[in-house]
Design a protein around this motif. Structure first.
Motif, PDB file in Angstrom:
ATOM      1  N   VAL A   1       0.833  -1.206   0.000  1.00  0.00           N
ATOM      2  CA  VAL A   1       0.000   0.000   0.000  1.00  0.00           C
ATOM      3  C   VAL A   1       0.869   1.257   0.000  1.00  0.00           C
ATOM      4  CG1 VAL A   1      -1.732   1.306   1.291  1.00  0.00           C
ATOM      5  CG2 VAL A   1      -1.981  -1.168   1.022  1.00  0.00           C
ATOM      6  N   SER A   2       1.888   1.287   0.855  1.00  0.00           N
ATOM      7  CA  SER A   2       2.734   2.485   0.957  1.00  0.00           C
ATOM      8  C   SER A   2       3.891   2.477  -0.039  1.00  0.00           C
ATOM      9  CB  SER A   2       3.303   2.605   2.370  1.00  0.00           C
ATOM     10  OG  SER A   2       4.270   1.590   2.610  1.00  0.00           O
ATOM     11  N   GLY A   3       4.278   1.293  -0.518  1.00  0.00           N
ATOM     12  CA  GLY A   3       5.414   1.189  -1.423  1.00  0.00           C
ATOM     13  C   GLY A   3       6.749   1.087  -0.714  1.00  0.00           C
ATOM     14  N   LYS A   4       6.736   1.057   0.609  1.00  0.00           N
ATOM     15  CA  LYS A   4       7.980   0.945   1.374  1.00  0.00           C
ATOM     16  C   LYS A   4       8.634  -0.403   1.089  1.00  0.00           C
ATOM     17  CE  LYS A   4       9.647   0.424   6.096  1.00  0.00           C
ATOM     18  NZ  LYS A   4       9.269   0.385   7.520  1.00  0.00           N
ATOM     19  N   THR A   5       9.953  -0.398   0.939  1.00  0.00           N
ATOM     20  CA  THR A   5      10.693  -1.640   0.761  1.00  0.00           C
ATOM     21  C   THR A   5      11.869  -1.683   1.716  1.00  0.00           C
ATOM     22  OG1 THR A   5      12.056  -0.678  -0.982  1.00  0.00           O
ATOM     23  CG2 THR A   5      10.133  -1.931  -1.689  1.00  0.00           C
ATOM     24  N   VAL A   6      12.159  -2.868   2.198  1.00  0.00           N
ATOM     25  CA  VAL A   6      13.373  -3.125   2.969  1.00  0.00           C
ATOM     26  C   VAL A   6      14.127  -4.191   2.196  1.00  0.00           C
ATOM     27  CG1 VAL A   6      14.353  -3.941   5.133  1.00  0.00           C
ATOM     28  CG2 VAL A   6      12.290  -2.516   5.160  1.00  0.00           C
ATOM     29  N   HIS A   7      15.277  -3.793   1.677  1.00  0.00           N
ATOM     30  CA  HIS A   7      16.109  -4.647   0.831  1.00  0.00           C
ATOM     31  C   HIS A   7      17.367  -4.981   1.616  1.00  0.00           C
ATOM     32  CE1 HIS A   7      19.288  -5.048  -2.299  1.00  0.00           C
ATOM     33  NE2 HIS A   7      18.358  -5.777  -2.864  1.00  0.00           N
ATOM     34  N   SER A   8      17.521  -6.254   2.014  1.00  0.00           N
ATOM     35  CA  SER A   8      18.657  -6.670   2.838  1.00  0.00           C
ATOM     36  C   SER A   8      19.521  -7.654   2.062  1.00  0.00           C
ATOM     37  CB  SER A   8      18.161  -7.344   4.118  1.00  0.00           C
ATOM     38  OG  SER A   8      17.250  -6.513   4.795  1.00  0.00           O
ATOM     39  N   PRO A   9      20.693  -7.212   1.576  1.00  0.00           N
ATOM     40  CA  PRO A   9      21.580  -8.139   0.865  1.00  0.00           C
ATOM     41  C   PRO A   9      22.024  -9.269   1.779  1.00  0.00           C
ATOM     42  CG  PRO A   9      22.261  -5.866   0.513  1.00  0.00           C
ATOM     43  CD  PRO A   9      21.207  -5.852   1.588  1.00  0.00           C
ATOM     44  N   LEU A  10      22.100 -10.441   1.208  1.00  0.00           N
ATOM     45  CA  LEU A  10      22.594 -11.607   1.944  1.00  0.00           C
ATOM     46  C   LEU A  10      24.106 -11.658   1.777  1.00  0.00           C
ATOM     47  CD1 LEU A  10      19.924 -14.214   0.811  1.00  0.00           C
ATOM     48  CD2 LEU A  10      19.950 -12.858   2.906  1.00  0.00           C
ATOM     49  N   ALA A  11      24.785 -11.953   2.827  1.00  0.00           N
ATOM     50  CA  ALA A  11      26.247 -11.969   2.785  1.00  0.00           C
ATOM     51  C   ALA A  11      26.742 -13.166   1.973  1.00  0.00           C
ATOM     52  CB  ALA A  11      26.811 -12.036   4.197  1.00  0.00           C
ATOM     53  N   MET A  12      27.735 -12.886   1.159  1.00  0.00           N
ATOM     54  CA  MET A  12      28.392 -13.969   0.430  1.00  0.00           C
ATOM     55  C   MET A  12      29.295 -14.703   1.402  1.00  0.00           C
ATOM     56  SD  MET A  12      27.730 -14.166  -2.894  1.00  0.00           S
ATOM     57  CE  MET A  12      29.172 -14.843  -3.677  1.00  0.00           C
ATOM     58  N   PRO A  13      29.350 -16.028   1.324  1.00  0.00           N
ATOM     59  CA  PRO A  13      30.282 -16.728   2.198  1.00  0.00           C
ATOM     60  C   PRO A  13      31.712 -16.348   1.811  1.00  0.00           C
ATOM     61  CG  PRO A  13      29.299 -18.237   0.619  1.00  0.00           C
ATOM     62  CD  PRO A  13      28.620 -16.912   0.456  1.00  0.00           C
ATOM     63  N   PRO A  14      32.587 -16.235   2.803  1.00  0.00           N
ATOM     64  CA  PRO A  14      33.958 -15.868   2.466  1.00  0.00           C
ATOM     65  C   PRO A  14      34.621 -16.957   1.619  1.00  0.00           C
ATOM     66  CG  PRO A  14      33.784 -16.488   4.781  1.00  0.00           C
ATOM     67  CD  PRO A  14      32.392 -16.473   4.213  1.00  0.00           C
ATOM     68  N   LYS A  15      35.484 -16.507   0.728  1.00  0.00           N
ATOM     69  CA  LYS A  15      36.205 -17.477  -0.091  1.00  0.00           C
ATOM     70  C   LYS A  15      37.143 -18.268   0.809  1.00  0.00           C
ATOM     71  CE  LYS A  15      36.088 -14.983  -4.422  1.00  0.00           C
ATOM     72  NZ  LYS A  15      36.845 -14.399  -5.512  1.00  0.00           N
ATOM     73  N   PRO A  16      37.181 -19.581   0.622  1.00  0.00           N
ATOM     74  CA  PRO A  16      38.062 -20.367   1.476  1.00  0.00           C
ATOM     75  C   PRO A  16      39.522 -20.002   1.201  1.00  0.00           C
ATOM     76  CG  PRO A  16      37.072 -21.743  -0.227  1.00  0.00           C
ATOM     77  CD  PRO A  16      36.455 -20.382  -0.334  1.00  0.00           C
ATOM     78  N   LYS A  17      40.260 -19.919   2.286  1.00  0.00           N
ATOM     79  CA  LYS A  17      41.679 -19.611   2.155  1.00  0.00           C
ATOM     80  C   LYS A  17      42.426 -20.905   1.853  1.00  0.00           C
ATOM     81  CE  LYS A  17      41.537 -15.737   5.320  1.00  0.00           C
ATOM     82  NZ  LYS A  17      42.015 -15.201   6.593  1.00  0.00           N
ATOM     83  N   PRO A  18      43.441 -20.809   0.993  1.00  0.00           N
ATOM     84  CA  PRO A  18      44.212 -22.026   0.740  1.00  0.00           C
ATOM     85  C   PRO A  18      44.929 -22.443   2.015  1.00  0.00           C
ATOM     86  CG  PRO A  18      45.231 -20.120  -0.312  1.00  0.00           C
ATOM     87  CD  PRO A  18      43.937 -19.673   0.278  1.00  0.00           C
ATOM     88  N   PRO A  19      45.106 -23.737   2.199  1.00  0.00           N
ATOM     89  CA  PRO A  19      45.767 -24.198   3.422  1.00  0.00           C
ATOM     90  C   PRO A  19      47.204 -23.673   3.467  1.00  0.00           C
ATOM     91  CG  PRO A  19      45.475 -26.013   1.897  1.00  0.00           C
ATOM     92  CD  PRO A  19      44.765 -24.829   1.322  1.00  0.00           C
ATOM     93  N   LEU A  20      47.603 -23.323   4.668  1.00  0.00           N
ATOM     94  CA  LEU A  20      48.955 -22.843   4.865  1.00  0.00           C
ATOM     95  C   LEU A  20      49.846 -24.054   5.096  1.00  0.00           C
ATOM     96  CD1 LEU A  20      50.814 -20.422   5.171  1.00  0.00           C
ATOM     97  CD2 LEU A  20      50.227 -20.390   7.600  1.00  0.00           C
ATOM     98  N   ILE A  21      50.810 -24.237   4.232  1.00  0.00           N
ATOM     99  CA  ILE A  21      51.715 -25.385   4.344  1.00  0.00           C
ATOM    100  C   ILE A  21      53.088 -24.860   4.734  1.00  0.00           C
ATOM    101  CG2 ILE A  21      52.817 -27.296   3.130  1.00  0.00           C
ATOM    102  CD1 ILE A  21      50.391 -27.276   1.246  1.00  0.00           C
ATOM    103  N   LYS A  22      53.598 -25.382   5.837  1.00  0.00           N
ATOM    104  CA  LYS A  22      54.934 -25.003   6.282  1.00  0.00           C
ATOM    105  C   LYS A  22      55.866 -26.174   6.016  1.00  0.00           C
ATOM    106  CE  LYS A  22      53.638 -21.735   9.838  1.00  0.00           C
ATOM    107  NZ  LYS A  22      53.831 -21.320  11.221  1.00  0.00           N
ATOM    108  N   LEU A  23      56.920 -25.888   5.325  1.00  0.00           N
ATOM    109  CA  LEU A  23      57.903 -26.925   5.017  1.00  0.00           C
ATOM    110  C   LEU A  23      59.132 -26.739   5.902  1.00  0.00           C
ATOM    111  CD1 LEU A  23      57.693 -26.851   1.129  1.00  0.00           C
ATOM    112  CD2 LEU A  23      56.600 -28.449   2.681  1.00  0.00           C
ATOM    113  N   ARG A  24      59.635 -27.844   6.421  1.00  0.00           N
ATOM    114  CA  ARG A  24      60.884 -27.808   7.191  1.00  0.00           C
ATOM    115  C   ARG A  24      62.037 -28.025   6.241  1.00  0.00           C
ATOM    116  NH1 ARG A  24      60.403 -32.474  11.402  1.00  0.00           N
ATOM    117  NH2 ARG A  24      61.586 -33.247   9.701  1.00  0.00           N
TER     118      ARG A  24
END
Length: 191
Positions: free
Chosen positions: A156-179
């Protein structure tokens, strides 16, 4: 804002608000000033259309612009904007809306990645063209970019509430430590 699970209404500043949730392939029309229509969008599009003078409006939620050319067999026409856009407008007119006073907003069309067949952009382009062809003014359209959104619309009023959904964070590559390993030195082999 409190939510009452039993009655599916919100108590907003002491005022009862009637909540209607629509899914893909559905639409809803209301002339109740306390009505809220809501949906969650990704690449789909929701058109929110109302006649401000008549105090009536509605929302639809479609998946694809049009049925593919040459498609045969049974299909679910409610998935397509070509059906749901007209259906929403027809229902508004049946309930007293004037076609010359209709105004619209378009939401959705998320594009999570680059693709040859970008359905989100095609859905938005279809909705804009459909409305323009019928002379229905389109107010600022909110696009959601790469992620989806939750949309609440007061028809009736035309009011809108637009809430963006968060994108999941991109997975970080595993940290590999070499001796550091010392090379293995073996004595020469006698021939």
């Amino acid at each position: 804002m409190k939510y009452d699970v039993r009655s599916r209404v919100w108590d907003l500043d002491g005022r009862t608000v009637h909540y209607t949730s629509i899914a893909q392939g559905e639409h809803s029309v209301s002339d109740d000033p306390d009505a809220v229509i809501t949906t969650v969008l990704g690449s789909c599009v929701a058109a929110c259309i109302r006649d401000p003078a008549a105090g009536i409006g509605g929302m639809n939620h479609f998946v694809l612009p049009e049925q593919p050319q040459g498609a045969t067999g049974p299909y679910d026409k409610t998935r397509y904007g070509s059906y749901l856009m007209q259906r929403l407008i027809d229902d508004l007119l049946e309930r007293g809306a004037n076609p010359r006073r209709l105004e619209a907003q378009i939401f959705g069309g998320a594009s999570p990645g680059s693709s040859y067949y970008n359905i989100g952009e095609r859905n938005v382009a279809f909705a804009r063209k459909f409305l323009a062809d019928r002379g229905i003014a389109t107010r600022d359209a909110s696009r959601v970019g790469q992620s989806g959104c939750k949309l609440e619309y007061w028809p009736v009023s035309g009011k809108t509430v637009h809430s963006p959904l968060a994108m999941p964070p991109k997975p970080k590559p595993p940290l590999i430590k070499l001796r550091r390993i010392m090379p293995l030195v073996l004595p020469p082999v006698a021939a």
